[in-house]
Design a protein around this motif. Sequence first.
Motif, PDB file in Angstrom:
ATOM      1  N   LEU A  16       0.822  -1.210   0.000  1.00 46.72           N
ATOM      2  CA  LEU A  16       0.000   0.000   0.000  1.00 46.72           C
ATOM      3  C   LEU A  16       0.857   1.262   0.000  1.00 46.72           C
ATOM      4  N   ARG A  17       1.959   1.236   0.719  1.00 41.99           N
ATOM      5  CA  ARG A  17       2.874   2.381   0.696  1.00 41.99           C
ATOM      6  C   ARG A  17       3.438   2.590  -0.705  1.00 41.99           C
ATOM      7  N   GLY A  18       3.819   1.493  -1.358  1.00 41.94           N
ATOM      8  CA  GLY A  18       4.349   1.596  -2.714  1.00 41.94           C
ATOM      9  C   GLY A  18       3.322   2.141  -3.687  1.00 41.94           C
ATOM     10  N   LEU A  19       2.099   1.672  -3.552  1.00 47.03           N
ATOM     11  CA  LEU A  19       1.032   2.157  -4.426  1.00 47.03           C
ATOM     12  C   LEU A  19       0.761   3.633  -4.172  1.00 47.03           C
ATOM     13  N   LEU A  20       0.732   4.024  -2.927  1.00 46.70           N
ATOM     14  CA  LEU A  20       0.532   5.430  -2.597  1.00 46.70           C
ATOM     15  C   LEU A  20       1.656   6.288  -3.158  1.00 46.70           C
ATOM     16  N   THR A  21       2.876   5.807  -3.065  1.00 48.67           N
ATOM     17  CA  THR A  21       4.013   6.533  -3.626  1.00 48.67           C
ATOM     18  C   THR A  21       3.847   6.698  -5.127  1.00 48.67           C
ATOM     19  N   SER A  22       3.419   5.639  -5.803  1.00 45.48           N
ATOM     20  CA  SER A  22       3.206   5.714  -7.253  1.00 45.48           C
ATOM     21  C   SER A  22       2.164   6.760  -7.607  1.00 45.48           C
ATOM     22  N   VAL A  23       1.076   6.766  -6.861  1.00 43.21           N
ATOM     23  CA  VAL A  23       0.000   7.717  -7.140  1.00 43.21           C
ATOM     24  C   VAL A  23       0.474   9.148  -6.893  1.00 43.21           C
ATOM     25  N   ILE A  24       1.184   9.343  -5.790  1.00 48.21           N
ATOM     26  CA  ILE A  24       1.681  10.686  -5.480  1.00 48.21           C
ATOM     27  C   ILE A  24       2.655  11.159  -6.554  1.00 48.21           C
ATOM     28  N   LEU A  25       3.610  10.293  -6.908  1.00 48.72           N
ATOM     29  CA  LEU A  25       4.607  10.681  -7.899  1.00 48.72           C
ATOM     30  C   LEU A  25       4.003  10.869  -9.283  1.00 48.72           C
ATOM     31  N   SER A  26       2.976  10.131  -9.583  1.00 46.49           N
ATOM     32  CA  SER A  26       2.381  10.256 -10.908  1.00 46.49           C
ATOM     33  C   SER A  26       1.586  11.548 -11.045  1.00 46.49           C
ATOM     34  N   LEU A  39       2.469   2.193 -13.235  1.00 43.95           N
ATOM     35  CA  LEU A  39       2.456   1.390 -12.016  1.00 43.95           C
ATOM     36  C   LEU A  39       1.196   1.657 -11.199  1.00 43.95           C
ATOM     37  N   ALA A  40       0.827   2.908 -11.063  1.00 42.72           N
ATOM     38  CA  ALA A  40      -0.356   3.257 -10.282  1.00 42.72           C
ATOM     39  C   ALA A  40      -1.632   2.756 -10.945  1.00 42.72           C
ATOM     40  N   GLN A  41      -1.744   2.946 -12.259  1.00 41.91           N
ATOM     41  CA  GLN A  41      -2.944   2.521 -12.970  1.00 41.91           C
ATOM     42  C   GLN A  41      -3.148   1.015 -12.884  1.00 41.91           C
ATOM     43  N   ASN A  42      -2.049   0.266 -12.865  1.00 42.62           N
ATOM     44  CA  ASN A  42      -2.135  -1.190 -12.811  1.00 42.62           C
ATOM     45  C   ASN A  42      -1.955  -1.747 -11.407  1.00 42.62           C
ATOM     46  N   GLU A  43      -1.952  -0.855 -10.422  1.00 46.97           N
ATOM     47  CA  GLU A  43      -1.832  -1.229  -9.018  1.00 46.97           C
ATOM     48  C   GLU A  43      -0.645  -2.148  -8.766  1.00 46.97           C
ATOM     49  N   ILE A  44       0.485  -1.792  -9.355  1.00 43.68           N
ATOM     50  CA  ILE A  44       1.714  -2.552  -9.175  1.00 43.68           C
ATOM     51  C   ILE A  44       2.512  -1.882  -8.069  1.00 43.68           C
ATOM     52  N   ALA A  45       2.693  -2.595  -6.966  1.00 45.63           N
ATOM     53  CA  ALA A  45       3.392  -2.032  -5.812  1.00 45.63           C
ATOM     54  C   ALA A  45       4.111  -3.146  -5.058  1.00 45.63           C
TER      55      ALA A  45
END
Length: 60
Positions: A16-26, A39-45
């Motif tokens: 979840l932290r990785g996914l949140l990081t992806s969303v924030i960075l994107s 990564l965020a769109q495909n929920e890869i974390a």
Amino acid sequence: MSDNRIEKLERELEELRGLLTSVILSGRFRDDVPFEALLAQNEIAGERRTALNLVLVALC
């Protein structure tokens, strides 16, 4: 709580932290960070994100 349960929760939290990081960075899927957006769109974390990054580094 059992050790297995704690480990499972820690892995889920890390993903979840990785996914949140992806969303924030994107930045809501900005064009200047397309890989983070993908990564965020495909929920890869978490472990999957790390594995994908290692494969990409090995190919480059």
